[in-house]
Design an enzyme around this catalytic site. Sequence first.
Site, PDB file in Angstrom:
ATOM      1  N   LYS A 103      -3.746   3.526  -2.439  1.00 39.86           N
ATOM      2  CA  LYS A 103      -4.895   4.353  -2.679  1.00 39.86           C
ATOM      3  C   LYS A 103      -4.373   5.623  -2.029  1.00 39.86           C
ATOM      4  O   LYS A 103      -3.891   5.414  -0.829  1.00 39.86           O
ATOM      5  CB  LYS A 103      -6.035   3.611  -2.013  1.00 39.86           C
ATOM      6  CG  LYS A 103      -6.563   2.466  -2.553  1.00 39.86           C
ATOM      7  CD  LYS A 103      -7.828   1.857  -1.844  1.00 39.86           C
ATOM      8  CE  LYS A 103      -8.072   0.497  -2.443  1.00 39.86           C
ATOM      9  NZ  LYS A 103      -7.384  -0.600  -2.399  1.00 39.86           N
ATOM     10  N   ASP A 136       0.715  -1.236  -0.032  1.00 38.75           N
ATOM     11  CA  ASP A 136      -0.259  -0.020   0.140  1.00 38.75           C
ATOM     12  C   ASP A 136       0.872   1.164   0.133  1.00 38.75           C
ATOM     13  O   ASP A 136       1.945   1.216   0.244  1.00 38.75           O
ATOM     14  CB  ASP A 136      -1.136  -0.136   1.197  1.00 38.75           C
ATOM     15  CG  ASP A 136      -2.130  -0.709   1.117  1.00 38.75           C
ATOM     16  OD1 ASP A 136      -2.508  -1.269  -0.068  1.00 38.75           O
ATOM     17  OD2 ASP A 136      -2.776  -1.112   1.987  1.00 38.75           O
ATOM     18  N   MET A 178      -8.349   8.717   8.909  1.00 35.14           N
ATOM     19  CA  MET A 178      -8.720   9.036   7.756  1.00 35.14           C
ATOM     20  C   MET A 178      -9.547  10.494   7.586  1.00 35.14           C
ATOM     21  O   MET A 178     -10.536  10.619   6.856  1.00 35.14           O
ATOM     22  CB  MET A 178      -9.173   8.191   6.500  1.00 35.14           C
ATOM     23  CG  MET A 178      -8.397   6.918   6.501  1.00 35.14           C
ATOM     24  SD  MET A 178      -9.318   5.471   5.855  1.00 35.14           S
ATOM     25  CE  MET A 178     -10.377   4.912   7.373  1.00 35.14           C
TER      26      MET A 178
END
Length: 297
Positions: free
Chosen positions: A99, A77, A212
């Site tokens: 991502k 990632d 996030m």
Amino acid sequence: MPALSNPLLQKWFNAFMRLSHRALTPLVQHGADIRLPLRGECRAGQVYLVGAGSGDAELLTLKAARLIMQADAVVYDRLVGDDVLALIPSSSERYYVGKARGHHSVPQAEIGELMVKLADEGKSVVRLKGGDPAVFGRMGEELDALAAALVPAAIVPGITAASAAAACMGIPLTDRGHAQQLRFVTAQLCREDGTPDWSSLARKDETLVFYMGLSKVDAICHGLRLAGLPDEWPIMLVANASQPEQQSLVGTLADMPEQLAATPLPSPCLIVVGSVVQRVATTPAVKITDVCAAPLI
């Protein structure tokens, strides 16, 4: 040597022998002779969902480090640190599937297909995920994809961002005098089409950790204040926890949006809300990798 009849003398003799052994051992056993009890190997055709921790390679578990160095292929990632990636041998295959907010370089379904394809080719596969794969890491979806293809999987936990951020700032996530509960929340629910239950989150006896949520700080502060937390309630933002470029902001629900606008922080950034944040003012911040350099008093 004749047996010692006096129990007290026997006890002192045994203690002396133990201390002597500890004192003499470093003289006859050098650090290079010590071996960590690592065992096992990556199995062909199996996928390992491995937590890469917060980016500091020294915070990897021993099992994670071993698997990274043994795997035929590593699927990783965006949030995996460069020091961790450096452990991947040059002979291993690398696949970046990171991502970023608002941009998914590889759709989740394709990540599952890639892992299945590599395992079906008889390769041992490490799926390397930042933090802990079970904490907002979409591990469930990947396990489902592997199970549907009858690919065996194993899970290796990692240090999640909340633990790393709190340790780097020198505070606990829970404390008997501050928080008896700890809640991890994904700030993705702060979007226009989804709203967290602010009334259930606005508690003074717990620590909230939002993942996030860098672009949602204003909404988080507003929602918690509207639900009853006082304007002066502590909040902390920590970006790139445990890494050399770590940055942080400490303030209140009332002033944090303005602080962040004046001093923007990069992603990934963790948001900690709760009275434990007050301890930052009395506890010197430390680098998490320096914790073992001096005894805790």
